[in-house]
Write a protein that holds these residues in place. Structure first.
Motif, short mmCIF file in Angstrom:
data_model
loop_
_atom_site.label_atom_id
_atom_site.label_comp_id
_atom_site.label_asym_id
_atom_site.label_seq_id
_atom_site.Cartn_x
_atom_site.Cartn_y
_atom_site.Cartn_z
N VAL A 1 -15.00 4.11 3.77
CA VAL A 1 -14.26 3.39 2.73
C VAL A 1 -15.16 2.28 2.21
O VAL A 1 -15.62 1.45 2.99
CB VAL A 1 -12.96 2.81 3.34
N ILE B 1 -9.36 7.47 0.24
CA ILE B 1 -9.19 8.52 1.23
C ILE B 1 -8.31 9.64 0.67
O ILE B 1 -8.59 10.83 0.84
CB ILE B 1 -8.60 7.93 2.54
N ILE C 1 -11.42 10.81 8.22
CA ILE C 1 -11.43 9.65 7.30
C ILE C 1 -12.84 9.42 6.78
O ILE C 1 -13.76 9.17 7.56
CB ILE C 1 -10.89 8.40 8.02
N GLN D 1 -16.46 -1.19 0.78
CA GLN D 1 -15.96 -2.55 1.01
C GLN D 1 -15.02 -3.01 -0.12
O GLN D 1 -13.99 -3.63 0.13
CB GLN D 1 -17.17 -3.50 1.16
N GLU D 2 -15.34 -2.65 -1.38
CA GLU D 2 -14.49 -3.12 -2.50
C GLU D 2 -13.08 -2.55 -2.41
O GLU D 2 -12.17 -3.10 -3.01
CB GLU D 2 -15.02 -2.73 -3.88
N ALA D 3 -12.92 -1.40 -1.75
CA ALA D 3 -11.57 -0.83 -1.63
C ALA D 3 -10.67 -1.78 -0.83
O ALA D 3 -9.46 -1.82 -1.05
CB ALA D 3 -11.62 0.54 -0.99
N TRP D 4 -11.28 -2.53 0.09
CA TRP D 4 -10.50 -3.50 0.88
C TRP D 4 -10.35 -4.82 0.15
O TRP D 4 -9.33 -5.49 0.27
CB TRP D 4 -11.22 -3.79 2.21
N THR D 5 -11.41 -5.23 -0.57
CA THR D 5 -11.43 -6.61 -1.06
C THR D 5 -10.84 -6.78 -2.46
O THR D 5 -10.18 -7.77 -2.72
CB THR D 5 -12.88 -7.15 -1.07
N ALA E 1 -2.68 0.95 -1.72
CA ALA E 1 -3.82 0.19 -1.21
C ALA E 1 -5.14 0.86 -1.59
O ALA E 1 -5.20 2.09 -1.75
CB ALA E 1 -3.72 0.06 0.30
N GLY E 2 -6.18 0.06 -1.72
CA GLY E 2 -7.50 0.56 -2.08
C GLY E 2 -8.00 1.68 -1.15
O GLY E 2 -8.43 2.73 -1.63
N PRO E 3 -7.95 1.49 0.18
CA PRO E 3 -8.41 2.56 1.07
C PRO E 3 -7.62 3.85 0.88
O PRO E 3 -8.18 4.95 0.98
CB PRO E 3 -8.21 1.97 2.48
N PRO F 1 -6.57 -2.98 -6.14
CA PRO F 1 -6.80 -1.54 -6.35
C PRO F 1 -7.06 -1.24 -7.83
O PRO F 1 -6.40 -1.75 -8.72
CB PRO F 1 -5.50 -0.92 -5.84
N LEU G 1 -1.54 5.59 6.64
CA LEU G 1 -2.17 5.22 5.37
C LEU G 1 -1.15 4.78 4.32
O LEU G 1 -1.44 3.97 3.47
CB LEU G 1 -2.93 6.45 4.86
#
Lengths: 317, 317
Positions: A43, A224, A40, A45-49, A218-220, A52, A193
């Motif tokens: 990732v 990934i 992995i 931070q923006e991918a979570w916050t 999802a962003g992550p 997408p 994932l």
């Protein structure tokens, strides 16, 4: 019966309760997930916050097109797992009869049934689903061997086909009424994932996209997934490793008296005298395997992680 | 028009192209996402690699029941974002007429339209959707003020209601034909995670669950979501902070000549003389705001991150 309740092997929590030990200590060979996942990457931070991102989605899609040689005439979309796509596909055209040669992965029939379709194993139909290579027996298909040559809707589930890229039927994704499904979780070993793809007829893909709503991935998973699909060297190396490990598993099982029936290099199917007895024997060593309600002699094993080979060898000695 | 193409504000990539700078350097106030997200706990490796786990899902659901005081008679399910639920809801009952008092979040009408429903702003109907509090004006509803008292299907979208937990209509989730939607991404500031919930009539929830297929929520979302929903102290502190920051934003905008019209503590709606001119003025400082196609005087702003207040103050000085 909901999807969560249908038989997908698994059941390792119940196995732990019965045979002792905790889930993390078991070797779970009841799935077809690569035990050596893609590493992995970090990732952002923006991918979570943030919601997408269209740019990240476009990069994932571009990586997927290259990785799978998607023909120009075919559209492609990402979803939160192939399951999310399988659940929606039966609503894309008017219901009728669907041919799904079995035994195979049971979510296709369940999804078509939920939309009121009649399910058949062979014969003429408006729709057909093939799993290529098939789960659990590894049967492969060609565009010439499809069960319904004139179906309005053809679903080719290539969830396990990254083990055999040369045999992919991706070229058929440019045909009218065709959808090819790809799963990220199995070959890349990141089933948590939730990432899968539908590739095919642009009209069907547009309908499918509308049915999932915006921001389906999802962003992550965007980040990934794009990194993994671009890493062709990792994929090559993984294919070699899976091939070697499958051969090693077959040898080990044959020496213990099992008869290899096929499968893919992500899972192997064996004929044994009494699959339940084999499952019990392995479970005493905290190794979980897959039996099938429709054949008491079939046992399926996923590939062990490097750390788990000695345990399997001991269990079969 | 697909979901990705409908107007959701956003458009920050286009704004960067026009006004310069890169996305990461902009203050994106075009959304209603908390700029100070829940701190992401460490995610165990199995959450990425294994199929999402029934035990982890049960823990998330238990945390959600407590967090939102879900009544015993109501069922609850998790999905990969409220959008995934909104897209499926119109297929749960036979199509007819749906009342959606507007202006409001446009995905509800789009989803019902895709399933062939007739959309109305007021009047008798088989189904109704209220967004509570409403986006963008913050209007709140009570069970007495519902537009269609005898609807077969009532959707209460509480995506922004975690700012006002005392006004939640969650008690109505035990009524026949009712679904309450909860969004994780906005209040907890993790929109990239994709996590949302439907709570309500067990028959509708069972149908909705079947429509999404198995493993609808990613492993990391199960872990992170459960930790966040259990952390009631963080939620309390966040509510206080959002209240203070909203008041600060209102004061700043009023001094600059804007008239606060409401909103929630995750976004504020203002009346200005010329919203496009305000958007341009802010964009020159790399601050992105939300205008609305249906009202040239409405400007919506999300709350700035701590680091972005000085920039906003400079832009409005």
């Amino acid at each position: 019966m909901t999807g969560q309740e249908r038989d997908h092997g698994g059941g390792i929590d119940a196995a732990c309760a019965r045979y002792g030990g905790s889930r993390i200590g078991w070797a779970d060979l009841s799935t077809g997930i690569n035990p050596h996942p893609y590493p992995i990457p970090s990732v952002p931070q923006e991918a979570w916050t943030a919601l997408p991102d269209q740019t990240a989605l476009a990069q994932l899609i571009a990586a997927a097109r290259t990785c799978w040689n998607v023909p120009d005439g075919a559209a492609i979309m990402a979803a939160s797992g192939a399951s999310a796509l399988i659940a929606q596909i039966p609503g894309l055209i008017a219901k009728g009869r669907v041919t799904i040669p079995g035994p195979t992965y049971n979510e296709h029939a369940a999804a078509f049934r939920a939309y009121g379709w009649e399910i058949a194993d062979t014969g003429a139909a408006q729709a057909q689903v093939i799993v290529h290579p098939n789960n659990p027996d590894g049967r492969v298909w060609t565009t010439q061997s499809l069960p319904v040559p004139d179906a309005d809707l053809t679903v080719i589930d290539e969830s396990f086909c990254d083990t055999l890229p040369a045999q992919s039927l991706i070229a058929a994704s440019k045909e009218k009424g065709t959808l090819v499904l790809k799963s990220f979780g199995k070959f890349w070993g990141l089933a948590g994932l939730r990432l899968g793809f539908a590739i095919g007829d642009p009209t069907l893909i547009a309908r499918l996209r509308d049915r999932l709503g915006p921001w389906a991935v999802a962003g992550p998973a965007l980040t990934i997934g794009a990194a993994a699909l671009r890493d062709h060297a990792w994929a090559e190396q993984t294919r070699r490793r899976l091939t070697e490990d499958s051969a090693r598993l077959d040898r080990l099982m044959q020496r213990a008296g099992a008869d290899p029936l096929g499968g893919t290099t992500l899972f192997r199917l064996y004929r044994v005298e009494d699959a339940a007895a084999w499952q019990d024997r392995l479970a005493r060593h905290h190794i979980w395997s897959r039996c099938f309600p429709y054949d008491a002699q079939w046992l399926r094993l996923g590939l062990p992680h490097t750390l788990h080979w000695p345990r399997l060898e001991a269990a079969l000695a």
